[in-house]
Design a protein around this motif. Sequence first.
Motif, PDB file in Angstrom:
ATOM      1  N   LEU A  79       0.769  -1.116   0.032  1.00 27.71           N
ATOM      2  CA  LEU A  79      -0.091   0.060  -0.137  1.00 27.71           C
ATOM      3  C   LEU A  79       0.957   1.213   0.083  1.00 27.71           C
ATOM      4  O   LEU A  79       0.710   2.150  -0.914  1.00 27.71           O
ATOM      5  CB  LEU A  79      -0.886   0.124   1.124  1.00 27.71           C
ATOM      6  CG  LEU A  79      -1.726  -1.123   1.101  1.00 27.71           C
ATOM      7  CD1 LEU A  79      -3.001  -0.942   2.466  1.00 27.71           C
ATOM      8  CD2 LEU A  79      -2.836  -1.214  -0.181  1.00 27.71           C
ATOM      9  N   PRO A  80       1.799   1.313   0.970  1.00 29.10           N
ATOM     10  CA  PRO A  80       2.557   2.706   0.952  1.00 29.10           C
ATOM     11  C   PRO A  80       3.391   2.716  -0.251  1.00 29.10           C
ATOM     12  O   PRO A  80       3.638   3.690  -0.867  1.00 29.10           O
ATOM     13  CB  PRO A  80       3.359   2.575   2.122  1.00 29.10           C
ATOM     14  CG  PRO A  80       3.354   1.206   2.573  1.00 29.10           C
ATOM     15  CD  PRO A  80       2.305   0.632   2.054  1.00 29.10           C
ATOM     16  N   ILE A  81       4.109   1.450  -0.976  1.00 31.14           N
ATOM     17  CA  ILE A  81       4.988   1.477  -2.300  1.00 31.14           C
ATOM     18  C   ILE A  81       4.086   1.877  -3.241  1.00 31.14           C
ATOM     19  O   ILE A  81       4.452   2.621  -4.114  1.00 31.14           O
ATOM     20  CB  ILE A  81       5.406   0.138  -2.266  1.00 31.14           C
ATOM     21  CG1 ILE A  81       6.498  -0.167  -1.226  1.00 31.14           C
ATOM     22  CG2 ILE A  81       5.961  -0.080  -3.695  1.00 31.14           C
ATOM     23  CD1 ILE A  81       7.229  -1.376  -1.216  1.00 31.14           C
ATOM     24  N   ILE A 132      -4.821   7.490   3.457  1.00 28.41           N
ATOM     25  CA  ILE A 132      -4.234   8.749   4.277  1.00 28.41           C
ATOM     26  C   ILE A 132      -2.709   8.864   3.722  1.00 28.41           C
ATOM     27  O   ILE A 132      -2.169   9.818   3.661  1.00 28.41           O
ATOM     28  CB  ILE A 132      -4.432   8.771   5.715  1.00 28.41           C
ATOM     29  CG1 ILE A 132      -3.788  10.173   5.999  1.00 28.41           C
ATOM     30  CG2 ILE A 132      -3.639   7.975   6.314  1.00 28.41           C
ATOM     31  CD1 ILE A 132      -4.812  11.378   5.505  1.00 28.41           C
ATOM     32  N   VAL A 133      -2.339   7.771   3.412  1.00 27.63           N
ATOM     33  CA  VAL A 133      -0.635   7.647   2.904  1.00 27.63           C
ATOM     34  C   VAL A 133      -0.613   8.313   1.630  1.00 27.63           C
ATOM     35  O   VAL A 133       0.585   8.804   1.225  1.00 27.63           O
ATOM     36  CB  VAL A 133      -0.082   6.352   3.136  1.00 27.63           C
ATOM     37  CG1 VAL A 133      -0.460   5.534   1.911  1.00 27.63           C
ATOM     38  CG2 VAL A 133       1.183   6.300   3.452  1.00 27.63           C
ATOM     39  N   PHE A 134      -1.508   8.489   0.852  1.00 32.78           N
ATOM     40  CA  PHE A 134      -1.241   9.271  -0.164  1.00 32.78           C
ATOM     41  C   PHE A 134      -1.520  10.609   0.026  1.00 32.78           C
ATOM     42  O   PHE A 134      -0.982  11.604  -1.105  1.00 32.78           O
ATOM     43  CB  PHE A 134      -2.780   9.107  -1.338  1.00 32.78           C
ATOM     44  CG  PHE A 134      -2.812   7.701  -1.983  1.00 32.78           C
ATOM     45  CD1 PHE A 134      -3.291   6.637  -1.436  1.00 32.78           C
ATOM     46  CD2 PHE A 134      -2.169   7.495  -3.093  1.00 32.78           C
ATOM     47  CE1 PHE A 134      -3.205   5.513  -2.148  1.00 32.78           C
ATOM     48  CE2 PHE A 134      -2.234   6.448  -4.021  1.00 32.78           C
ATOM     49  CZ  PHE A 134      -2.834   5.358  -3.288  1.00 32.78           C
ATOM     50  N   LEU A 135      -1.648  11.188   1.229  1.00 32.77           N
ATOM     51  CA  LEU A 135      -1.469  12.768   1.262  1.00 32.77           C
ATOM     52  C   LEU A 135      -0.162  13.131   1.131  1.00 32.77           C
ATOM     53  O   LEU A 135       0.090  14.322   0.244  1.00 32.77           O
ATOM     54  CB  LEU A 135      -2.039  12.944   2.803  1.00 32.77           C
ATOM     55  CG  LEU A 135      -1.803  14.500   3.136  1.00 32.77           C
ATOM     56  CD1 LEU A 135      -2.738  15.478   2.370  1.00 32.77           C
ATOM     57  CD2 LEU A 135      -2.404  14.577   4.790  1.00 32.77           C
ATOM     58  N   GLY A 136       0.662  12.813   1.663  1.00 36.93           N
ATOM     59  CA  GLY A 136       2.071  13.199   1.486  1.00 36.93           C
ATOM     60  C   GLY A 136       2.497  13.353   0.053  1.00 36.93           C
ATOM     61  O   GLY A 136       3.063  13.941  -0.473  1.00 36.93           O
ATOM     62  N   ALA A 137       2.212  12.006  -0.357  1.00 35.17           N
ATOM     63  CA  ALA A 137       2.816  11.800  -1.673  1.00 35.17           C
ATOM     64  C   ALA A 137       2.160  12.657  -2.903  1.00 35.17           C
ATOM     65  O   ALA A 137       2.808  13.390  -3.573  1.00 35.17           O
ATOM     66  CB  ALA A 137       2.467  10.344  -2.360  1.00 35.17           C
ATOM     67  N   VAL A 138       0.873  13.014  -2.659  1.00 36.14           N
ATOM     68  CA  VAL A 138       0.285  13.815  -3.656  1.00 36.14           C
ATOM     69  C   VAL A 138       0.762  15.194  -3.358  1.00 36.14           C
ATOM     70  O   VAL A 138       1.037  15.945  -4.470  1.00 36.14           O
ATOM     71  CB  VAL A 138      -1.426  13.495  -3.601  1.00 36.14           C
ATOM     72  CG1 VAL A 138      -1.996  14.728  -4.296  1.00 36.14           C
ATOM     73  CG2 VAL A 138      -1.823  12.177  -4.053  1.00 36.14           C
ATOM     74  N   LEU A 139       0.854  15.519  -2.140  1.00 34.47           N
ATOM     75  CA  LEU A 139       1.206  16.961  -1.764  1.00 34.47           C
ATOM     76  C   LEU A 139       2.578  17.132  -2.522  1.00 34.47           C
ATOM     77  O   LEU A 139       2.928  18.366  -3.059  1.00 34.47           O
ATOM     78  CB  LEU A 139       1.160  17.227  -0.501  1.00 34.47           C
ATOM     79  CG  LEU A 139       1.476  18.463   0.114  1.00 34.47           C
ATOM     80  CD1 LEU A 139       0.292  19.377  -0.392  1.00 34.47           C
ATOM     81  CD2 LEU A 139       1.229  18.455   1.746  1.00 34.47           C
ATOM     82  N   ALA A 140       3.547  16.240  -2.356  1.00 33.87           N
ATOM     83  CA  ALA A 140       4.780  16.431  -2.691  1.00 33.87           C
ATOM     84  C   ALA A 140       5.009  16.418  -4.227  1.00 33.87           C
ATOM     85  O   ALA A 140       5.889  17.226  -4.842  1.00 33.87           O
ATOM     86  CB  ALA A 140       5.677  15.301  -2.276  1.00 33.87           C
ATOM     87  N   ASP A 189       4.106   8.785   5.600  1.00 34.42           N
ATOM     88  CA  ASP A 189       3.544   9.814   5.072  1.00 34.42           C
ATOM     89  C   ASP A 189       4.644  10.903   5.037  1.00 34.42           C
ATOM     90  O   ASP A 189       4.833  11.534   4.066  1.00 34.42           O
ATOM     91  CB  ASP A 189       2.314  10.386   5.719  1.00 34.42           C
ATOM     92  CG  ASP A 189       0.983  10.768   4.876  1.00 34.42           C
ATOM     93  OD1 ASP A 189      -0.045  10.983   5.570  1.00 34.42           O
ATOM     94  OD2 ASP A 189       1.178  10.892   3.813  1.00 34.42           O
ATOM     95  N   ILE A 190       5.235  11.122   6.071  1.00 31.31           N
ATOM     96  CA  ILE A 190       6.508  11.962   6.285  1.00 31.31           C
ATOM     97  C   ILE A 190       7.673  11.473   5.227  1.00 31.31           C
ATOM     98  O   ILE A 190       7.994  12.508   4.391  1.00 31.31           O
ATOM     99  CB  ILE A 190       7.087  12.166   7.587  1.00 31.31           C
ATOM    100  CG1 ILE A 190       6.002  12.394   8.621  1.00 31.31           C
ATOM    101  CG2 ILE A 190       8.118  12.977   7.708  1.00 31.31           C
ATOM    102  CD1 ILE A 190       6.334  12.315  10.067  1.00 31.31           C
ATOM    103  N   MET A 191       7.944  10.384   5.111  1.00 32.25           N
ATOM    104  CA  MET A 191       8.957   9.832   4.299  1.00 32.25           C
ATOM    105  C   MET A 191       8.681  10.225   2.713  1.00 32.25           C
ATOM    106  O   MET A 191       9.125  10.843   2.211  1.00 32.25           O
ATOM    107  CB  MET A 191       9.234   8.508   4.167  1.00 32.25           C
ATOM    108  CG  MET A 191       9.672   7.945   5.519  1.00 32.25           C
ATOM    109  SD  MET A 191       9.707   6.043   5.683  1.00 32.25           S
ATOM    110  CE  MET A 191      10.447   5.528   4.322  1.00 32.25           C
TER     111      MET A 191
END
Length: 417
Positions: free
Chosen positions: A26-28, A95-103, A169-171
């Motif tokens: 999922l995070p990958i 929610i783990v998409f938040l950091g990725a989409v924002l970045a 998320d932070i990573m």
Amino acid sequence: MSKLIIKGKQRLGGKVSVQGAKNSALPILAATVLTRGESLIFNCPVLSDVEASVGILRYLGCVISREGATLVINADGICRSDIPDGLMRKMRSSIVFLGAVLARTGSARLSFPGGCEIGPRPIDIHLCALREMGAVIKEKHGYLDCTAPEGLKGCKISLSFPSVGATEDIMLAAVLAHGTTTITNAAREPEISDLADYLNKCGAKIYGAGEGVIVIDGVGSLNGACHTIIPDRIAAATLMSCAAVTGSRIALTDVVGSHLASVIPAFEEAGCTVLCQNGEIDFRAPQRLDSMRIIRTMPYPGFPTDAQAPLMTAACVAKGTTVFIENIFENRYRHTSELVRMGANIRTEGKFAVVEGVEALYGAAVEATDLRGAAALVAAGLCAEQNTEISGVKYLERGYENLELTLSALGADIKKI
Ligand code: EPZ
């Protein structure tokens, strides 16, 4: 609504391969949002949670195809930065998409993931960290509206709790940020290391994943890469519990014994012998299990909360008493009432569950209400007298790839109707 019918008391035997880890895939998959070009993700399990992530990636503009256990993903065409409520609600860990989409896009709009079957699942640690990195996050009408007006910048972040999702998320927000991010009190789960391995193959600079301090030097861009998902340690623990409650000997292949370093001693305490070598586990259970005495769930490398429910079934039919202490989630004993319907003797009080072993469970019609609770009921059906009918199979399909086929291959009498 499909159901599982299990005829209990069948001895298991044989060798099965362990699926790829849901909580690594999922995070990958979310991390591919950050990359240019094509990624090949091998050993990706076929699960409804993985399909939910694929749905989100396609909505964002990625091109994805599945060839067996391999997902081929190209994120060049990303053209959206919002995730609609319907897609968010399919899987709480979106929610783990938040950091990725924002970045990737500089903004992100997604609905609050909300609670789930095992507790309220707050995201305060996620939001606090992203704000420290320069994100402006407005929470209104159940939506998160996030922007990064000056981009995301590296900073020192200390987590109040080693949250797996917040660490991920932070990573994902930090790998393309300006400067260096240091995460202290980071989660140390193997899935965190697997995510870092994939990102580093894409060109990221992540150091210390798997330890309590992770350092991330932001880079300019990331390119797609090939990566094989690690084995699912919770699926492995679940299969061992199924063997434990049926007095069976099974072999598991494609498994990392060191990822189960806190689970194997619990089975040994119960009288099982567990031999790990060369990516295989030879598991043998006694005719009747001894109690596991005390099981307290902790962040990795402590005993994993996801294995609490599957192993509780083993405690239900052991000689003596086992005390469970669930330290991670507030509402993770919902399976106990269904196990009691099958003759288990369990008393819960807050984070404590006291399990008095009984001679045998008996078949009943029971209902799963969450993923790992469903696995506990399957294990119970395997060792119960007569037949057990389990509804709520959709929960099982979120995290176990064809569990009924795997158990049938080991000799269980289990059918999905
Ligand atoms: C991940 O969930 C896993 N899910 C869970 O597996 C697992 O049980 C959990 O980690 C703990 O190991 C995935 O990886 C997709 P957390 P996550 O953030 O990230 C509190 C399964 O069965 N918390 O480590 O949501 C939270 O309420 C699933 O496969 C905050 O208070 O777990 C919980 O009590 C279930 N604020 C504790 O921390 C936050 O911002 C651990 O949560 C975040 C979390």
